[in-house]
Enzyme design. Structure first.
Site, mmCIF file in Angstrom:
data_model
loop_
_atom_site.group_PDB
_atom_site.id
_atom_site.type_symbol
_atom_site.label_atom_id
_atom_site.label_comp_id
_atom_site.label_asym_id
_atom_site.label_seq_id
_atom_site.Cartn_x
_atom_site.Cartn_y
_atom_site.Cartn_z
ATOM 1 N N GLU A 146 -17.442 11.949 -0.493
ATOM 2 C CA GLU A 146 -17.245 12.149 -2.103
ATOM 3 C C GLU A 146 -17.990 11.069 -2.855
ATOM 4 O OE1 GLU A 146 -12.631 13.560 -1.488
ATOM 5 O OE2 GLU A 146 -12.989 11.282 -1.924
ATOM 6 N N GLY A 190 1.023 -1.149 0.077
ATOM 7 C CA GLY A 190 0.126 -0.026 0.049
ATOM 8 C C GLY A 190 0.671 1.190 -0.007
HETATM 9 C C1 LIG Z 1 -12.368 4.280 0.177
HETATM 10 C C2 LIG Z 1 -11.134 5.143 0.697
HETATM 11 C C3 LIG Z 1 -10.864 6.579 0.354
HETATM 12 C C4 LIG Z 1 -9.755 6.961 1.087
HETATM 13 N N1 LIG Z 1 -9.661 8.389 0.645
HETATM 14 C C5 LIG Z 1 -8.380 9.068 1.292
HETATM 15 C C6 LIG Z 1 -8.046 10.363 0.806
HETATM 16 O O1 LIG Z 1 -8.869 10.982 0.194
HETATM 17 N N2 LIG Z 1 -7.078 10.893 1.378
HETATM 18 C C7 LIG Z 1 -6.078 10.164 2.361
HETATM 19 O O2 LIG Z 1 -4.958 10.637 2.871
HETATM 20 N N3 LIG Z 1 -6.452 8.871 2.656
HETATM 21 C C8 LIG Z 1 -7.491 8.214 2.075
HETATM 22 N N4 LIG Z 1 -7.725 7.109 2.536
HETATM 23 C C9 LIG Z 1 -7.007 6.306 3.521
HETATM 24 C C10 LIG Z 1 -5.841 5.669 2.861
HETATM 25 O O3 LIG Z 1 -5.925 5.173 1.658
HETATM 26 C C11 LIG Z 1 -5.088 4.936 3.778
HETATM 27 O O4 LIG Z 1 -4.839 5.721 5.024
HETATM 28 C C12 LIG Z 1 -3.717 4.372 3.362
HETATM 29 O O5 LIG Z 1 -4.093 3.479 2.110
HETATM 30 C C13 LIG Z 1 -2.895 3.544 4.233
HETATM 31 O O6 LIG Z 1 -2.013 2.941 3.593
HETATM 32 P P1 LIG Z 1 -1.082 1.694 4.191
HETATM 33 O O7 LIG Z 1 0.049 1.476 3.370
HETATM 34 O O8 LIG Z 1 -1.047 1.793 5.468
HETATM 35 O O9 LIG Z 1 -2.505 0.570 3.705
HETATM 36 P P2 LIG Z 1 -3.034 0.084 2.557
HETATM 37 O O10 LIG Z 1 -2.896 1.281 1.514
HETATM 38 O O11 LIG Z 1 -4.227 -0.272 2.709
HETATM 39 O O12 LIG Z 1 -2.122 -1.034 1.861
HETATM 40 C C14 LIG Z 1 -2.073 -2.262 2.685
HETATM 41 C C15 LIG Z 1 -1.728 -3.320 1.587
HETATM 42 O O13 LIG Z 1 -1.513 -4.556 2.359
HETATM 43 C C16 LIG Z 1 -2.037 -5.634 1.719
HETATM 44 N N5 LIG Z 1 -2.204 -6.685 2.692
HETATM 45 C C17 LIG Z 1 -3.020 -6.497 3.946
HETATM 46 N N6 LIG Z 1 -2.938 -7.594 4.880
HETATM 47 C C18 LIG Z 1 -2.330 -8.378 4.032
HETATM 48 C C19 LIG Z 1 -1.874 -9.880 4.296
HETATM 49 N N7 LIG Z 1 -2.264 -10.524 5.658
HETATM 50 N N8 LIG Z 1 -1.174 -10.300 3.405
HETATM 51 C C20 LIG Z 1 -0.762 -9.918 2.323
HETATM 52 N N9 LIG Z 1 -1.209 -8.516 1.912
HETATM 53 C C21 LIG Z 1 -1.799 -8.028 2.790
HETATM 54 C C22 LIG Z 1 -3.398 -5.078 1.204
HETATM 55 O O14 LIG Z 1 -3.559 -5.813 -0.093
HETATM 56 C C23 LIG Z 1 -2.830 -3.756 0.768
HETATM 57 O O15 LIG Z 1 -2.078 -3.685 -0.767
HETATM 58 C C24 LIG Z 1 -8.908 6.300 1.912
HETATM 59 C C25 LIG Z 1 -9.211 5.046 2.056
HETATM 60 C C26 LIG Z 1 -10.358 4.535 1.617
HETATM 61 C C27 LIG Z 1 -10.531 2.901 1.692
#
Ligand SMILES: Cc1cc2nc3c(=O)[nH]c(=O)nc-3n(C[C@H](O)[C@H](O)[C@H](O)COP(=O)(O)OP(=O)(O)OC[C@H]3O[C@@H](n4cnc5c(N)ncnc54)[C@H](O)[C@@H]3O)c2cc1C
Length: 435
Positions: free
Chosen positions: A174, A17
């Protein structure tokens, strides 16, 4: 897993992510072996998922192949796998494709939908965390419109044309704005048998204002913009149940609907196996120190939504949005390099770059520190920022031209039912414990 064990330290990243990708990009070509695992072979730009579910963008505009990151360094590997548990005693992760030993483990698994224990909502509602879920919502919206054109039963027709969204955070705002645009500009042209005045978009919020995480100014403006678009806002309204047809709330409000989208909360998506003391149970997030080390472990780190770092300014942890995830990913890259070189670690400091949300075309709200603005300029800023952060030149270009096309033609390019809507049994439950 077909990954050679070399003399180089092995850094394993779970999740591609925002956080995992920011980290991976910064440690490529360094003196280490990096292995990234994700259950999808692509990164999802979640902030634009709502445009996929409302036919504004095709999914490939907001997804980016993760192998494109690791392919530039033969020492780095991507594996498509679900990580199921961690055995910290033996420095091993267990996955759907086998076990892997790590020297340093980075958990960047993000968050999943929080139903706050409400089983009826989890069973019957829709939520949007992944591309397949967004596509499923798109199919549901379009199929309900198709059904509405042929349904003679007025009660059934009403339910098909009621769209209920719960949670007036950025996603709910949104999404409801985009569905309202669909009603105002597409439905009259594509569905002449449907009276747009019969189509109602309800946005339900438990608190007393929309966009609770943003400023009062942003809330008021967003409320006004949604009003202008014809979205019915119900504040101080908590959903008690949804049985697949009827939404019941803690007020007099009850709505018959076939489309119920839950965007009222998220919690961390941890992997099993670490000590209970590493978790902040209610938030489902790992407690980390200022170096992103998970409480009680020296070589296990958590970054992004899954990490809860308590600071003076953020006693409950950083907001679960993209910027802390990206910044923590980049910062941890520095610290892993320090660790490998035997140097001192640097503490993480979050730099808040502001918050924004868009409400249909031409309207957005932006909070940039003390600077708060809304309307057309804010919308322009919103578009620029989202294009800038979209990963990949192709994605940016395709999205840019799509938006121009949609803007000029008052059209939505992607209103196709490629695969019919699948009920929970077929899709959502498949993801329910993971996403
Ligand atoms: C609909 C929506 C709209 C959003 N809008 C905004 C916005 O406008 N502005 C903003 O700043 N933030 C927004 N967010 C929040 C933002 O997307 C998250 O804060 C961000 O994605 C967090 O990043 P991350 O890397 O922690 O997790 P993520 O981006 O969620 O990535 C996690 C990754 O881990 C993988 N994964 C999880 N568990 C496992 C496992 N057990 N095994 C293998 N792979 C796994 C998943 O497939 C994913 O690819 C939004 C979120 C959503 C759902």
């Amino acid at each position: 897993m077909n990954i050679p064990r070399t003399d180089l330290p092995r850094v394993v990243i779970i999740g591609g992510g925002f956080a995992g990708m920011a980290l991976a990009r910064k440690i490529l070509k360094e003196n280490m072996q990096m292995v990234m695992l994700d259950r999808h072979n692509y990164h999802t730009f979640q902030p634009l998922l709502y445009q996929v579910s409302t036919s504004g963008l095709e999914p490939d505009s907001i997804a980016y192949p993760l192998r494109k990151i690791t392919r530039d360094d033969p020492k780095c590997f991507f594996r498509l796998a679900e990580v199921t548990s961690i055995s910290a005693d033996s420095n091993t992760i267990h996955t759907s494709i086998g076990d892997l030993v790590y020297d340093y483990l980075v958990i960047a698994t993000g968050s999943k939908t929080n139903f706050f224990g409400n089983e009826s909502i989890e069973k019957h509602g829709m939520w949007m965390k992944t591309v397949p879920q967004a596509l499923n919502i798109r199919s549901l919206i379009l199929e309900n419109l198709e059904q509405a054109t042929i349904t003679e039963d007025p009660e059934k027709r009403k339910a098909l044309l009621n769209f209920v969204l719960v949670g007036a955070g950025p996603t709910g705002v949104e999404l409801s704005g985009a569905i309202a645009e669909l009603r105002n500009h597409i439905v009259p042209k594509d569905y002449p048998d449907v009276d747009p005045n019969e189509m109602h978009i309800h946005l339900l919020e438990g608190l007393d204002r929309v966009l609770p995480p943003m400023s009062e100014h942003a809330s008021k403006k967003a409320h006004k913009f949604l009003d202008e678009l014809g979205v019915k806002i119900h504040l101080n309204t908590m959903v008690e149940s949804y049985d697949g047809h009827l939404v019941k709330t803690n007020t007099d409000l009850a709505i018959k609907t076939e489309t119920f989208i839950w965007s009222a909360g998220v919690k961390g998506a941890p992997v099993k196996g670490l000590n209970a003391s590493a978790m902040v149970e209610k938030a489902g997030r790992y407690e980390v120190n200022a170096f992103n080390q998970v409480q009680g472990y020296e070589n296990i780190f958590a970054i992004g939504d899954i990490a809860l770092m308590k600071t003076e300014k953020f006693p409950k942890g950083h907001p679960m949005v993209a910027q802390p995830a990206i910044q923590q990913g980049k910062h941890l890259a520095k610290n892993i390099k320090h660790l490998i070189r035997g140097e001192k670690l640097e503490t993480f400091e979050y730099y808040d770059k502001g918050t924004m949300a868009t409400v249909g075309r031409n309207r957005a709200v932006v909070d940039l520190g003390k600077w708060k603005f809304s309307g057309f300029f804010a919308w322009f800023v919103w578009m620029f920022v989202h294009l800038w952060f979209l990963v990949g030149f192709r994605n940016r270009t395709v999205t840019f031209f799509n938006w121009i096309y949609n803007y000029i033609n008052y059209d939505k390019a992607a209103r196709l039912i490629i695969r019919p809507f699948k009920g929970k049994e077929e899709t959502m439950t498949m993801d329910s414990d993971k996403v």
